[in-house]
Design a protein around this motif. Structure first.
Motif, short mmCIF file in Angstrom:
data_model
loop_
_atom_site.label_atom_id
_atom_site.label_comp_id
_atom_site.label_asym_id
_atom_site.label_seq_id
_atom_site.Cartn_x
_atom_site.Cartn_y
_atom_site.Cartn_z
N MET A 198 -24.33 -54.52 40.82
CA MET A 198 -24.59 -53.14 41.16
C MET A 198 -23.31 -52.48 41.67
O MET A 198 -23.03 -51.34 41.32
CB MET A 198 -25.70 -53.08 42.21
CG MET A 198 -26.21 -51.70 42.43
SD MET A 198 -26.96 -50.92 41.00
CE MET A 198 -28.56 -51.64 41.00
N LEU A 199 -22.54 -53.21 42.48
CA LEU A 199 -21.28 -52.66 42.99
C LEU A 199 -20.33 -52.31 41.85
O LEU A 199 -19.66 -51.28 41.88
CB LEU A 199 -20.61 -53.67 43.93
CG LEU A 199 -19.21 -53.31 44.43
CD1 LEU A 199 -19.27 -52.08 45.31
CD2 LEU A 199 -18.59 -54.47 45.16
N LEU A 200 -20.28 -53.16 40.84
CA LEU A 200 -19.40 -52.90 39.71
C LEU A 200 -19.81 -51.64 38.96
O LEU A 200 -18.97 -50.91 38.44
CB LEU A 200 -19.41 -54.08 38.75
CG LEU A 200 -18.91 -55.41 39.32
CD1 LEU A 200 -19.12 -56.53 38.33
CD2 LEU A 200 -17.45 -55.30 39.70
N SER A 201 -21.09 -51.37 38.90
CA SER A 201 -21.58 -50.18 38.20
C SER A 201 -21.35 -48.92 39.01
O SER A 201 -20.96 -47.89 38.47
CB SER A 201 -23.06 -50.33 37.90
OG SER A 201 -23.29 -51.47 37.12
N VAL A 202 -21.60 -48.97 40.30
CA VAL A 202 -21.47 -47.78 41.15
C VAL A 202 -20.01 -47.46 41.44
O VAL A 202 -19.68 -46.30 41.70
CB VAL A 202 -22.28 -47.99 42.46
CG1 VAL A 202 -22.09 -46.85 43.42
CG2 VAL A 202 -23.74 -48.18 42.14
N SER A 203 -19.13 -48.42 41.34
CA SER A 203 -17.73 -48.18 41.66
C SER A 203 -17.05 -47.23 40.69
O SER A 203 -15.98 -46.71 40.98
CB SER A 203 -16.97 -49.50 41.70
OG SER A 203 -16.94 -50.09 40.41
N THR A 204 -17.67 -46.96 39.55
CA THR A 204 -17.07 -46.07 38.57
C THR A 204 -17.57 -44.64 38.67
O THR A 204 -17.33 -43.84 37.77
CB THR A 204 -17.36 -46.60 37.15
OG1 THR A 204 -18.77 -46.61 36.94
CG2 THR A 204 -16.79 -47.97 36.94
N LYS A 205 -18.25 -44.27 39.73
CA LYS A 205 -18.89 -42.96 39.82
C LYS A 205 -17.93 -41.79 39.86
O LYS A 205 -18.31 -40.67 39.59
CB LYS A 205 -19.82 -42.89 41.01
CG LYS A 205 -19.10 -42.60 42.30
CD LYS A 205 -20.04 -42.00 43.31
CE LYS A 205 -19.29 -41.35 44.41
NZ LYS A 205 -18.46 -40.22 44.03
N LEU A 217 -18.18 -45.80 31.40
CA LEU A 217 -18.83 -46.69 30.46
C LEU A 217 -17.90 -47.85 30.10
O LEU A 217 -18.29 -49.02 30.14
CB LEU A 217 -19.23 -45.91 29.20
CG LEU A 217 -19.91 -46.67 28.10
CD1 LEU A 217 -21.41 -46.62 28.32
CD2 LEU A 217 -19.55 -46.09 26.77
N ALA A 218 -16.67 -47.52 29.76
CA ALA A 218 -15.70 -48.56 29.38
C ALA A 218 -15.37 -49.48 30.55
O ALA A 218 -15.31 -50.71 30.39
CB ALA A 218 -14.44 -47.91 28.83
N LEU A 219 -15.14 -48.90 31.73
CA LEU A 219 -14.80 -49.71 32.89
C LEU A 219 -15.95 -50.62 33.31
O LEU A 219 -15.75 -51.79 33.62
CB LEU A 219 -14.40 -48.83 34.06
CG LEU A 219 -12.99 -48.25 34.05
CD1 LEU A 219 -12.81 -47.28 35.20
CD2 LEU A 219 -11.96 -49.34 34.11
N SER A 220 -17.14 -50.08 33.34
CA SER A 220 -18.30 -50.87 33.74
C SER A 220 -18.53 -52.02 32.77
O SER A 220 -18.84 -53.15 33.18
CB SER A 220 -19.53 -49.98 33.82
OG SER A 220 -20.64 -50.73 34.22
N GLY A 224 -18.08 -56.04 33.77
CA GLY A 224 -19.33 -56.79 33.81
C GLY A 224 -20.43 -56.11 34.60
O GLY A 224 -21.36 -56.77 35.05
N GLY A 225 -20.35 -54.81 34.75
CA GLY A 225 -21.39 -54.07 35.46
C GLY A 225 -22.56 -53.72 34.55
O GLY A 225 -22.56 -54.02 33.36
N ILE A 226 -23.54 -53.06 35.12
CA ILE A 226 -24.71 -52.62 34.37
C ILE A 226 -24.39 -51.21 33.85
O ILE A 226 -24.36 -50.24 34.62
CB ILE A 226 -25.96 -52.61 35.27
CG1 ILE A 226 -26.16 -53.98 35.90
CG2 ILE A 226 -27.19 -52.18 34.47
CD1 ILE A 226 -27.13 -53.98 37.06
N VAL A 227 -24.16 -51.10 32.55
CA VAL A 227 -23.69 -49.85 31.95
C VAL A 227 -24.66 -48.69 32.15
O VAL A 227 -24.23 -47.60 32.52
CB VAL A 227 -23.33 -50.08 30.47
CG1 VAL A 227 -22.94 -48.77 29.80
CG2 VAL A 227 -22.22 -51.09 30.34
#
Length: 109
Positions: free
Chosen positions: A1-8, A16-19, A23-26
């Protein structure tokens, strides 16, 4: 979840590319980016006025960094100068985030 939210803080395409790369939830990353862009575009100019920021360049820069495309669209609707600074900030933020975020996340996780 942290990996996904860190791209906000970046545009949807960059998030999309960073997540995906980290390895985040796209779908979560895309949803967070869309919500923060819309909310920031709507509330950002009001917050800037309430906190005493009346310079169009500073307000535009703040909208571009925090609300990316939604803030830039709102900034262009308010004033062209504000929109230009918002667009500049959005682009610089996307470049810097794409270069730095993977290293920061691997250091934290």
């Amino acid at each position: 979840m942290l990996l996904s939210v860190s791209t906000k803080g970046v545009t949807t395409a960059v998030a999309l590319a960073l997540s995906e790369k980290m390895g985040g939830i796209v779908p979560v990353a895309v949803a967070v980016v869309c919500i923060s862009g819309i909310y920031g575009g709507l509330v950002g100019p009001w917050i800037c006025r309430r906190t005493g920021v009346h310079d169009l360049r500073a307000t535009g820069f703040a909208l571009g960094i925090n609300a990316h495309a939604g803030g830039t669209a709102m900034a262009f609707g308010i004033n062209p100068t504000m929109g230009v600074y918002s667009s500049l900030a959005m682009c610089l933020n996307a470049i810097l985030t794409a270069m730095v975020l993977p290293f920061v996340i691997t250091w934290l996780v």
